[in-house]
Design an enzyme around this catalytic site. Structure first.
Site, short mmCIF file in Angstrom:
data_model
loop_
_atom_site.label_atom_id
_atom_site.label_comp_id
_atom_site.label_asym_id
_atom_site.label_seq_id
_atom_site.Cartn_x
_atom_site.Cartn_y
_atom_site.Cartn_z
N ASN A 11 0.77 -1.25 0.05
CA ASN A 11 0.03 -0.11 0.14
C ASN A 11 0.91 1.25 -0.11
O ASN A 11 1.49 1.78 1.11
CB ASN A 11 -0.76 -0.03 1.31
N ARG A 96 -2.44 -1.90 -3.65
CA ARG A 96 -3.59 -1.25 -3.48
C ARG A 96 -3.50 -0.12 -4.63
O ARG A 96 -2.57 0.72 -4.38
CB ARG A 96 -3.77 -0.51 -1.97
N HIS A 185 -12.62 3.26 -0.54
CA HIS A 185 -12.58 2.18 0.43
C HIS A 185 -13.37 0.95 0.19
O HIS A 185 -13.76 0.09 0.70
CB HIS A 185 -13.51 2.68 1.80
N ARG A 246 -11.48 15.84 6.99
CA ARG A 246 -12.28 16.50 5.80
C ARG A 246 -13.71 16.60 6.13
O ARG A 246 -14.26 15.86 6.86
CB ARG A 246 -12.08 15.10 4.66
N GLU A 389 -8.12 -5.04 5.11
CA GLU A 389 -7.92 -4.42 3.60
C GLU A 389 -6.96 -5.38 2.98
O GLU A 389 -6.86 -5.57 1.71
CB GLU A 389 -7.76 -3.17 3.40
#
Ligand code: AMP
Length: 415
Positions: A11, A96, A185, A246, A389
């Site tokens: 990743n 990823r 996601h 965010r 993940e």
């Protein structure tokens, strides 16, 4: 010769690389680690061997110039555990990749055409795709003979109907600039929705699930029978829920209002909405633990931040309930979703008419296991499902490579 069964998951961020090495015979993790602050003087590599007898965590500090050097060091650390990247037991490297646009609906073995397409998507993922590309190129240089697989954050969401994916703006302008809702996601939403079905003792095709991935980034998705039908992130990961830094949803006019009245540039507003908003913008902290501690001390700004966060979450639960029509489970996952019992409790409070409730005792239990925290009588299960993940990327990469080598090469677009 033995069949290779290991997958290295990478990743790659702009200044970091997270990695895990797994054995797919039993999904066992053999090693994991993180390289951070690549390109700075204070770079750091933390490597954790997970094999019995592998010893404890090892750490290297000091400048690491770029991703190539980072991966070389990772490779050395793995080799020291007898798990080197030159091992014939390595079946694939799974990467990823954040943005796969509309083209990539499934994991994909990377070749020049795939690289070019990921590159073409840089304008819609300027922070992420370049870093992912560097990771892929570096790993390919290290093991050019090995399948490199891209697993896209957007892929799970490509099943969204146009009604959910389209913004109601001029179609020609939208299409010319590929402006639509892609969602992110996706690997987590796919994994958690499937695990939730398993927890309910059902097949994914049989259940409708609202997945709430609440980490530092946060997104919700509505999953009908294993397929995503709506998700809260859009063209970029800025839309939707309130996140650590965010804003999530705001009136788009906030942007040009700030340009006109505050003289802010597009880049400054980008930083404001992505880095100085959300929980941190509301109260100065983005860690839910700290926010809860401040609330316990009577801090009003922390309480406001929590209330705004939960209000948005509840609105999305209601919206996705309506989208799905029938809901079997609401699943909480990621750092906040897995650990913050007060968030789970507040998000479903008052929704008993929708069949939603949490059992205070079950909700308070801390555990790493997937579990149901709603009372027996509740019509809708409220679940806590730890996301994974890396395992999902490894599984998808391995399945693709095995499929390829067995000659069964049908493209699997049904996700
Ligand atoms: P993630 O992006 O999934 O790693 O989630 C990171 C976020 O999870 C942190 O910023 C915290 O807000 C939250 N978090 C992690 N552990 C806890 C905890 N024990 N209680 C509440 N929130 C937590």
């Amino acid at each position: 010769m033995t069949t290779p069964t290991r997958v290295l998951v990478l990743n790659s961020g702009s200044s970091s690389v997270k990695y895990q090495l797994l054995d797919m015979r039993d999904d066992r993790r053999l090693a994991q680690g993180l390289v951070e602050r690549i390109g700075e003087e204070t770079s750091r590599l933390v490597h954790t061997p997970l094999l019995a007898g592998g010893g404890g965590k090892r750490e290297r500090t000091g400048p690491i110039a770029d991703h190539a050097e980072a991966l070389k060091l990772v490779s050395e650390e793995l080799a020291a555990d007898g798990l080197g990247l030159d091992s014939p037991e390595l079946a694939a490297i799974g990467h990823r990749v954040v943005h796969g646009g509309l083209r990539f609906t499934a994991p994909t073995v990377i070749d020049d055409a795939v690289l070019a397409e990921i590159e073409r998507l840089v304008p819609v993922a300027p922070l992420h795709n370049p870093a992912n590309l560097v990771g892929i190129r570096t790993a390919t240089a290290l093991r050019p003979d090995l399948p490199q697989v891209a697993v896209f954050d957007t892929a799970f969401h490509t099943t969204m109907p146009e009604a959910a994916a389209r913004y109601a703006i001029d179609v020609e302008t939208a299409d010319a600039h590929r402006i639509r809702r892609y969602g992110f996601h996706g690997t987590s939403h796919a994994y958690v929705s499937r695990e939730t079905a398993r927890l309910l003792g059902k097949a994914p095709e049989e259940v409708n699930v609202i997945v709430l991935h609440l980490g530092n980034g946060a997104s919700a998705s509505a999953v009908r029978g294993g397929r995503c039908v709506d998700t809260s992130m859009g063209l970029t990961p800025l839309e939707g829920l309130v996140m650590g830094t965010r804003s999530g949803d705001v009136d788009p006019a906030v942007t040009f209002h700030l340009m006109r009245v505050a003289g802010m540039s597009a880049d400054e507003i980008d930083v404001l909405l992505n880095k100085r908003s959300g929980l941190v913008g509301l109260c100065g902290d983005n860690d839910m633990r700290e926010i809860r501690r401040r609330i316990d001390e009577g801090d009003e700004r922390a309480a406001l931040a929590f209330d705004v966060y939960v209000h948005r979450l509840k609105k999305y639960i209601g919206a996705y309930y309506a989208v799905l029509g029938r809901v079997d489970a609401v699943a909480f996952t990621a750092g906040v979703g897995e650990n913050a019992a007060p968030v789970r409790e507040a998000a479903v409070a008052g929704l008993e008419e929708l069949g939603l409730a949490v059992d205070a005792g079950l909700n308070a239990v801390r555990s790493d296991e997937a579990r149901i925290v709603s009372p027996e009588y509740a019509r809708v299960a409220v679940a806590v499902v730890p996301t994974d993940e890396e395992l999902e990327i490894a599984r998808q990469s391995y399945a693709l490579v095995r499929e390829g080598s067995s000659g069964a090469h049908e493209q699997d677009t049904e996700k």
